[in-house]
Design a protein around this motif. Structure first.
Motif, PDB file in Angstrom:
ATOM      1  N   HIS A   5      10.222  10.630  70.891  1.00 54.52           N
ATOM      2  CA  HIS A   5       9.564  10.892  69.621  1.00 54.52           C
ATOM      3  C   HIS A   5       8.078  11.040  69.855  1.00 54.52           C
ATOM      4  O   HIS A   5       7.386  10.080  70.113  1.00 54.52           O
ATOM      5  CB  HIS A   5       9.865   9.702  68.705  1.00 54.52           C
ATOM      6  CG  HIS A   5       9.181   9.764  67.369  1.00 54.52           C
ATOM      7  ND1 HIS A   5       8.687  10.930  66.836  1.00 54.52           N
ATOM      8  CD2 HIS A   5       8.937   8.786  66.460  1.00 54.52           C
ATOM      9  CE1 HIS A   5       8.170  10.655  65.649  1.00 54.52           C
ATOM     10  NE2 HIS A   5       8.299   9.370  65.421  1.00 54.52           N
ATOM     11  N   ASN A  93      14.802   9.825  58.954  1.00 52.97           N
ATOM     12  CA  ASN A  93      14.303  10.308  60.245  1.00 52.97           C
ATOM     13  C   ASN A  93      13.756   9.161  61.080  1.00 52.97           C
ATOM     14  O   ASN A  93      14.061   9.031  62.265  1.00 52.97           O
ATOM     15  CB  ASN A  93      13.205  11.357  60.034  1.00 52.97           C
ATOM     16  CG  ASN A  93      13.735  12.780  60.032  1.00 52.97           C
ATOM     17  OD1 ASN A  93      14.494  13.166  60.911  1.00 52.97           O
ATOM     18  ND2 ASN A  93      13.344  13.554  59.040  1.00 52.97           N
ATOM     19  N   ASN A 137      22.817  11.041  59.904  1.00 48.25           N
ATOM     20  CA  ASN A 137      22.530  12.473  59.999  1.00 48.25           C
ATOM     21  C   ASN A 137      23.255  13.259  58.917  1.00 48.25           C
ATOM     22  O   ASN A 137      22.755  14.291  58.437  1.00 48.25           O
ATOM     23  CB  ASN A 137      22.910  13.002  61.383  1.00 48.25           C
ATOM     24  CG  ASN A 137      21.781  12.882  62.387  1.00 48.25           C
ATOM     25  OD1 ASN A 137      20.678  13.345  62.147  1.00 48.25           O
ATOM     26  ND2 ASN A 137      22.056  12.248  63.523  1.00 48.25           N
ATOM     27  N   LEU A 140      21.161  12.905  56.016  1.00 47.01           N
ATOM     28  CA  LEU A 140      19.939  13.668  56.244  1.00 47.01           C
ATOM     29  C   LEU A 140      20.155  15.147  55.919  1.00 47.01           C
ATOM     30  O   LEU A 140      19.317  15.781  55.271  1.00 47.01           O
ATOM     31  CB  LEU A 140      19.503  13.500  57.707  1.00 47.01           C
ATOM     32  CG  LEU A 140      18.108  13.974  58.099  1.00 47.01           C
ATOM     33  CD1 LEU A 140      17.038  13.276  57.272  1.00 47.01           C
ATOM     34  CD2 LEU A 140      17.880  13.716  59.587  1.00 47.01           C
ATOM     35  N   GLY A 145      17.410  17.856  55.354  1.00 48.23           N
ATOM     36  CA  GLY A 145      16.768  17.658  56.645  1.00 48.23           C
ATOM     37  C   GLY A 145      17.608  18.216  57.791  1.00 48.23           C
ATOM     38  O   GLY A 145      18.724  18.690  57.584  1.00 48.23           O
ATOM     39  N   GLN A 148      18.722  14.652  63.555  1.00 43.46           N
ATOM     40  CA  GLN A 148      17.719  13.954  64.354  1.00 43.46           C
ATOM     41  C   GLN A 148      18.391  13.271  65.544  1.00 43.46           C
ATOM     42  O   GLN A 148      19.171  12.343  65.383  1.00 43.46           O
ATOM     43  CB  GLN A 148      17.012  12.900  63.481  1.00 43.46           C
ATOM     44  CG  GLN A 148      15.919  12.128  64.189  1.00 43.46           C
ATOM     45  CD  GLN A 148      14.861  13.050  64.738  1.00 43.46           C
ATOM     46  OE1 GLN A 148      14.901  13.395  65.922  1.00 43.46           O
ATOM     47  NE2 GLN A 148      13.943  13.487  63.883  1.00 43.46           N
TER      48      GLN A 148
END
Length: 230
Positions: A5, A93, A137, A140, A145, A148
């Motif tokens: 990250h 996230n 996810n 997300l 989104g 991730q």
């Protein structure tokens, strides 16, 4: 394959003094060590006194510390200005970085453990962590989104350090277990942060709360395993 990250940086790392690094709660032990080294004197004098190993490790600590500080500030600013689904996306996230750390941590334990019983349990935790990530996810994507799969800089650094340590001293069951306990503490803190900022609603919050309870149960079992080794 997971990638670390890496937050977008504005300005130079030199704009952060030892006080700002030491006061951050994002990465306590690493930032604290970096801050201590900075407080020893001027940068030039300090570098002159440090060994090559200290320079390498110190640079890594500062990189991780500044990254964590920037990531934390960016996340807080984003959540403060966001609302509704955007705020939930930010929170999911952020949480997924740590869930992905959990996956990699237990995968590493499976590869290194020589105890069949421990290995079997670590495999269960890899599967559990993957289920957690897939569930988050899924939410997300529902919120607009993208999937991730990244991990935190902190987790990446810690696993690299553990690999180096194992190469020098050898991996043993106690060290592997200790690493897992430490990683689970990170996960618990990440779940607590996600739940405390009040951005998650409905089924998303219920799923995160359920995962949080499982993470605490895992931590308690790992601590119990540690107690049997003493």
């Amino acid at each position: 394959m997971s990638t670390s990250h890496q937050p977008t940086r504005s300005g130079s790392a030199s704009s952060y003094n030892s006080a700002s690094l030491g006061s951050s709660n994002a990465d306590g032990s690493l930032l604290g060590q970096a801050s201590k080294w900075l407080n020893k004197g001027s940068v030039g004098d300090m570098l002159g006194r440090m060994t090559t190993t200290q320079k390498v490790v110190g640079g890594a600590l500062l990189a991780v510390g500044v990254s964590a500080l920037l990531r934390g500030n960016k996340s807080k600013a984003s959540k403060a200005s966001g609302a509704g689904s955007d705020a939930q996306v930010d929170t999911l996230n952020e949480l997924l970085y740590f869930v992905n750390d959990r996956i990699e941590g237990y995968q590493r334990a499976v590869e290194e453990s020589q105890d069949p019983q421990n290995t079997g349990y670590y495999k269960q935790l890899v599967s559990q962590s993957q289920q957690f990530a897939n569930e988050l996810n899924g939410f997300l994507r529902q919120q607009g989104g993208s999937r991730q799969d990244s991990t935190t800089v902190k987790g990446k650094f810690y696993r690299a350090w553990m690999d180096t340590k194992a190469a020098i001293t050898g991996a043993d069951e106690k060290a592997i277990l200790g690493s897992n306990i430490y990683g689970e503490e990170w996960a618990i803190k990440a779940y607590e942060d996600a739940l405390s900022d009040n951005t998650l609603r409905g089924p998303v919050r219920q799923a995160v709360e359920r995962q949080y309870q499982h993470s605490k149960q895992t931590y308690n079992r790992l601590k119990g395993m540690e107690g049997k080794q003493e």
